[in-house]
Design an enzyme around this catalytic site. Structure first.
Site, PDB file in Angstrom:
ATOM      1  N   VAL A 163       0.868  -1.174   0.000  1.00  0.00           N
ATOM      2  CA  VAL A 163       0.000   0.000   0.000  1.00  0.00           C
ATOM      3  C   VAL A 163       0.903   1.220   0.000  1.00  0.00           C
ATOM      4  CG1 VAL A 163      -2.043  -1.053   1.045  1.00  0.00           C
ATOM      5  CG2 VAL A 163      -0.255  -0.095   2.515  1.00  0.00           C
ATOM      6  N   SER A 164       0.384   2.346  -0.502  1.00  0.00           N
ATOM      7  CA  SER A 164       1.216   3.520  -0.724  1.00  0.00           C
ATOM      8  C   SER A 164       1.471   4.369   0.515  1.00  0.00           C
ATOM      9  CB  SER A 164       0.585   4.413  -1.788  1.00  0.00           C
ATOM     10  OG  SER A 164       0.472   3.696  -2.990  1.00  0.00           O
ATOM     11  N   THR A 165       0.546   4.348   1.451  1.00  0.00           N
ATOM     12  CA  THR A 165       0.711   5.214   2.626  1.00  0.00           C
ATOM     13  C   THR A 165       0.517   4.417   3.904  1.00  0.00           C
ATOM     14  OG1 THR A 165      -1.626   5.823   2.746  1.00  0.00           O
ATOM     15  CG2 THR A 165      -0.209   7.188   1.346  1.00  0.00           C
TER      16      THR A 165
END
Length: 189
Positions: free
Chosen positions: A8-10
């Protein structure tokens, strides 16, 4: 062996859905992290994944975009996986290189084509932006170490007999800079 890769990006996003889907798919090992697709941490996790896979393994991701933020990055990872003799499968069904079907080969070719298109579009936009900035008078490159006025004053001192070394110290530049200024002035006359 089936090896999952989840990202996931964050830090606020949740990996649980991907991890559960990969577990349900039968992955014996899952490499995962919370990092941007363009970050060094993502590069390190992808390197860990590629290092871990062995010939005959199948790398499983929920969606193709989990491998990176750009098509170029995704294609490079796919190529690295294939070089190890492993295959890639997405759970959403968009790609499955574990089957040597014409459709699977076509999908990999299409990804490569779109990666090249993406790169060409970026180059084109960058060139257009640079050209527009030049038309507006924006100067590119390193700022000159001497203004036009400083160059004229330095040349006058040199012509009056001051040494190159003393003039360079006075103007806070290198002797080489003064030699270039002299050469440029000689070309103008």
């Amino acid at each position: 062996m089936w090896i999952g890769y989840a990202r996931v990006s964050t830090k606020e996003q949740d990996l649980d859905n991907q991890l559960e889907a990969l577990k349900q798919a039968g992955c014996q090992r899952v490499i995962h992290g919370k990092q941007s697709g363009s970050s060094k941490e993502n590069d390190a996790k992808l390197a860990e994944l590629v290092e871990y896979v062995r010939e005959g393994d199948i790398v499983v991701v929920t969606k193709l975009d989990r491998l990176g933020r750009s098509l170029k990055m995704i294609l490079q990872t796919l190529e690295d996986i294939h070089e190890k003799g492993a295959m890639l499968k997405t759970l959403d069904g968009s790609i499955d290189t574990s089957q040597e079907t014409p459709f699977s080969k076509a999908m990999v070719s299409l990804i490569g084509t779109f990666a090249e298109l993406e790169r060409n579009l970026i180059v084109s936009r960058t060139t257009e932006g640079r050209d527009a900035a030049k038309r507006k008078g924006v100067k590119f490159g390193r700022k000159p170490s001497m203004s036009e006025d400083e160059q004229r004053r330095a040349l006058a001192k040199l012509e009056a007999g001051q040494s190159v070394r003393a003039t360079a110290i006075e103007f806070g530049v290198t002797r080489q800079t003064l030699y270039r200024v002299k050469e440029k002035a000689g070309k103008k006359s």
